[in-house]
Design an enzyme around this catalytic site. Sequence first.
Site, PDB file in Angstrom:
ATOM      1  N   CYS C  33       0.832  -1.211   0.000  1.00 40.53           N
ATOM      2  CA  CYS C  33       0.000   0.000   0.000  1.00 40.53           C
ATOM      3  C   CYS C  33       0.860   1.251   0.000  1.00 40.53           C
ATOM      4  O   CYS C  33       0.350   2.368   0.028  1.00 40.53           O
ATOM      5  CB  CYS C  33      -1.000  -0.005   1.163  1.00 40.53           C
ATOM      6  SG  CYS C  33      -0.317   0.533   2.704  1.00 40.53           S
ATOM      7  N   CYS C 102      -3.177   8.046   5.628  1.00 38.12           N
ATOM      8  CA  CYS C 102      -1.786   8.091   6.065  1.00 38.12           C
ATOM      9  C   CYS C 102      -1.726   8.441   7.538  1.00 38.12           C
ATOM     10  O   CYS C 102      -0.941   7.876   8.298  1.00 38.12           O
ATOM     11  CB  CYS C 102      -1.004   9.150   5.307  1.00 38.12           C
ATOM     12  SG  CYS C 102      -1.231   9.064   3.550  1.00 38.12           S
TER      13      CYS C 102
HETATM   14  S1  FES Z   1       1.669   7.045   1.981  1.00 37.46           S
HETATM   15 FE1  FES Z   1       0.448   6.714   0.178  1.00 37.46          FE
HETATM   16  S2  FES Z   1      -0.982   8.270   0.348  1.00 37.46           S
HETATM   17 FE2  FES Z   1       0.215   8.630   2.054  1.00 37.46          FE
END
Ligand code: FES
Lengths: 388, 388, 122, 122
Positions: C33, C102
């Site tokens: 991700c 995040c």
């Molecule tokens: S780390 Fe991918 S959107 Fe913030």
Amino acid sequence: MKQIYLDNNATTTVKPEVLEAMLPYFREQFGNPSSVHWAGRMVSGAIEKAREQVAQLLNCSSAEVVFVSCGSEGDNFAIKGTAEALRHKGNHIITTTVEHPAVLETCEYLEKNGFEVTYLPVDKDGMLDLADLEAAISDQTILISVMWANNETGNLFPINEIGEIARRHKVRFHTDAVQAIGKVPVDVQAAKVDLLVLSGHKIGAPKGVGALYLRRGTRMTRFMHGGHQERNRRAGTHNVPGIVGLGVACELARLNQEKDYAYVRRLRDKLEQGILSTVPDVKLNGHPNPDLRLPNTLNVSFNFIEGESLLLFFDMKGIAASSGSACTSGSLEPSHVMKAMGVDIVLAHSSVRFSFSADNTEEEVDYILAELPPIVQRLREMSPLYQR
Amino acid sequence: MKQIYLDNNATTTVKPEVLEAMLPYFREQFGNPSSVHWAGRMVSGAIEKAREQVAQLLNCSSAEVVFVSCGSEGDNFAIKGTAEALRHKGNHIITTTVEHPAVLETCEYLEKNGFEVTYLPVDKDGMLDLADLEAAISDQTILISVMWANNETGNLFPINEIGEIARRHKVRFHTDAVQAIGKVPVDVQAAKVDLLVLSGHKIGAPKGVGALYLRRGTRMTRFMHGGHQERNRRAGTHNVPGIVGLGVACELARLNQEKDYAYVRRLRDKLEQGILSTVPDVKLNGHPNPDLRLPNTLNVSFNFIEGESLLLFFDMKGIAASSGSACTSGSLEPSHVMKAMGVDIVLAHSSVRFSFSADNTEEEVDYILAELPPIVQRLREMSPLYQR
Amino acid sequence: MYTEKVMDHFSNPRNVGEIENANGVGEVGNASCGDIMKIFLKVEDNIIKDVKFKTFGCGAAIATSSMVTELAIGKTLEEALVLTNQAVAEALDGLPPAKMHCSNLAADALHEAIKDYQAKNS
Amino acid sequence: MYTEKVMDHFSNPRNVGEIENANGVGEVGNASCGDIMKIFLKVEDNIIKDVKFKTFGCGAAIATSSMVTELAIGKTLEEALVLTNQAVAEALDGLPPAKMHCSNLAADALHEAIKDYQAKNS
Ligand code: FES
Ligand SMILES: Cc1ncc(COP(=O)(O)O)c(C=O)c1O
Ligand SMILES: Cc1ncc(COP(=O)(O)O)c(C=O)c1O
Ligand code: FES
């Protein structure tokens, strides 16, 4: 602060000659080209001149050029218009896994509506296997849609060969040439394409205008229904200044392309070699042979660093580049192009694209080559993935 | 030669303040608002400011405004996007016989794809019967689409009442407000509309930009598939200068509308009364009560003369007006609006529309009133239908 | 798109690095991700004496990591455990809607590190 | 969209009107398609001595009417009968594609008028 713009595949500045040509069409020659009076007559010639300029660049007849509002509209029109017009013949479409979302999402939409779509894979260099393509053709196939050049890696697809295959199997061939126009020669006759899409803002024309090449005799369902503009092929009052600008940008592209190709190629190659030789743990994305990529595009992964944070640090030094990482659009997925190429997940997240125009200079490349290594080093030191 | 532009329902000149606001966005602030770097950041705020300006004019939230490329796209999106999203609920759409082709042809297209469309008739004054409208609603009805103001006659439809009926029957309501914006007050809350379309070039913004008001919670299928711009509602790189221009034009409309309505109304009434009282055999098209028409629009038939030839003679005197007669577009059919109103066929072919903006002057009206009668007389003398 | 506070913490992140002999370490996220956050703690007398981070992620991920270390330092473990992702985002004057996920990582990583400490010391 | 010749014939049409005691009259078109053209002839010794027209129609319709009268005058009936719509359009340096059907009327109206004359005098 310095401002070094290396994101010309995202959008370009309008060329001065283009803006100058457009300006009279906002206030003085503002008429609707469909009107019979002086205000309309003043501008209808300008539209036809622009159509001729686009046609010359593509080597087609001006009657085969339809003005649209952007590259995305062109792709939607080409694909949906073909799907509906040829539905009685078949329901199968062939495209690739690395197309722009304007093609991919349109195909996914058609899948929900009874069409079958083959998404051809690419190899680790981002290239297609033409035998795969030919094998995918069935008697249900009504359209092959393959981009001329990939926006992320710059990879050039073998359009002439694909055109040959499509023609041999009597399948219609659409190409999204948004990134190819003005960067490599594009000739719709040689390439045997039936539908080709371009977008103004990638070649020094303004945003909000594009064109679809529609080979004579290609039956299409309309995408934009309404008035009878564009010989009944696209409704909506003509964006006169935009169209005039697109015409001039196409003319400039035709006149300057050879010179510009060589120039941006030299800058790109210098940056490419500079990065690969001075920064460790870097991977080139796209075909290793630079002849098989757009002359202006360089895509590299800086291992251990997520792309957006790299871009933001570049930005603090005035360097504008872009990231394949979809983090920028708020999705957690890395670029579908990197995924399709089988790039390792961390490397996919750490890819950065530099795309040149003829406005860039060698000094800018030197500046980047000087600024880049310490930024990369600093970010790597923040990364839990990096071990010195 | 004099140039008197009385075709502002076809298109308007870009306002000086609008052009000035746009200019920096072609070359200096040319970035793609989706980019994270300086070039992108410079312009993303400008898009949001424009969205706020549009929202203020319509009395909605800026999150409900989607930028599109023209009025036609807005209508295609609103109608096709609703049809697809609500297909599971029903397949019936109600509209009128006097809509713009962007609505009518879209509905005709949907009829070929399994939808049923009721085209409500209008009376001789071009008005709807609300009892007809309500009676047409069935449990299959998913959309009512009625224009706010008619482009040919200027007739204003009872949008608030239609909104009330639609809300009562829980049917979605779309209005093509392309001609209403900037000419009469438009408030999406008061009118209870769910979808509303406007086009820049009718209100002093440039061609090639428009907006769709999309009430919060209105489920739509996308029309333009591709990138994630406009919160995933419309793909395609933003037309930044066009959007900035549309924002300023909406702000100017909001600030000046009351003053402008009264001003153009006075000029229009003067021309209307002047023509009706000095030229024989003339018929007013549209509602006889001028309060029920746009303040800037006058549509009259000069019996015995085909519209285009009248326009060409006007044009020789520098007067730009337009004709309902479809001769101008090469079809033999007279205007569908005149037909729907049951206007006699010769009178339908002889209709001419004058549409004002705040740039017109009283001297221009005097000039037209002086030049018009001899032109009409001369053309009548060429007509086989005219008997002195 | 980012606030000034975010840009400040992003461009001059506080407390970057590792703690040699940390007595609590937490890691959340994964490469697929695009976010990995690692927090190192030095806890003494139930108080967070030192905290450092390493992050692979976007601008928001780095800024929230930096901010969570600033917020945590000097707090008791109980205080630090009630520090929410929301509080981190607010301390940065907010994050763009697309970036809220995040900020969901930073406090989580801190809590993981505290739990690691507690597990080792219970 | 129109050529200069069209605009000239349209703005200064030749031979507009009726002939009091015409010995041939032709009418084509109808109001519903927006074109009506009426041609009046004065034929003497098999030669068109005079011709006039009245037209309800667009710019192209009026220009082609005017041009056909100019082309017909002085011709024998046989010569006039082979005058084609195409020839009328060419004499005007062409018409826009959408307007070709208007030019289809002018020669037709002339031929109708000649036939009317021939019917009356046979
Ligand atoms: S780390 Fe991918 S959107 Fe913030
Ligand atoms: C009522 C109405 N709807 C829609 C349109 C279409 O707008 P556009 O030309 O911007 O596509 C127009 C104008 O042409 C109009 O008058
Ligand atoms: C390959 C490709 N196709 C289509 C598009 C869409 O063009 P536009 O932004 O003009 O809609 C782009 C650019 O964004 C592109 O790079
Ligand atoms: S008379 Fe109608 S188009 Fe010529």
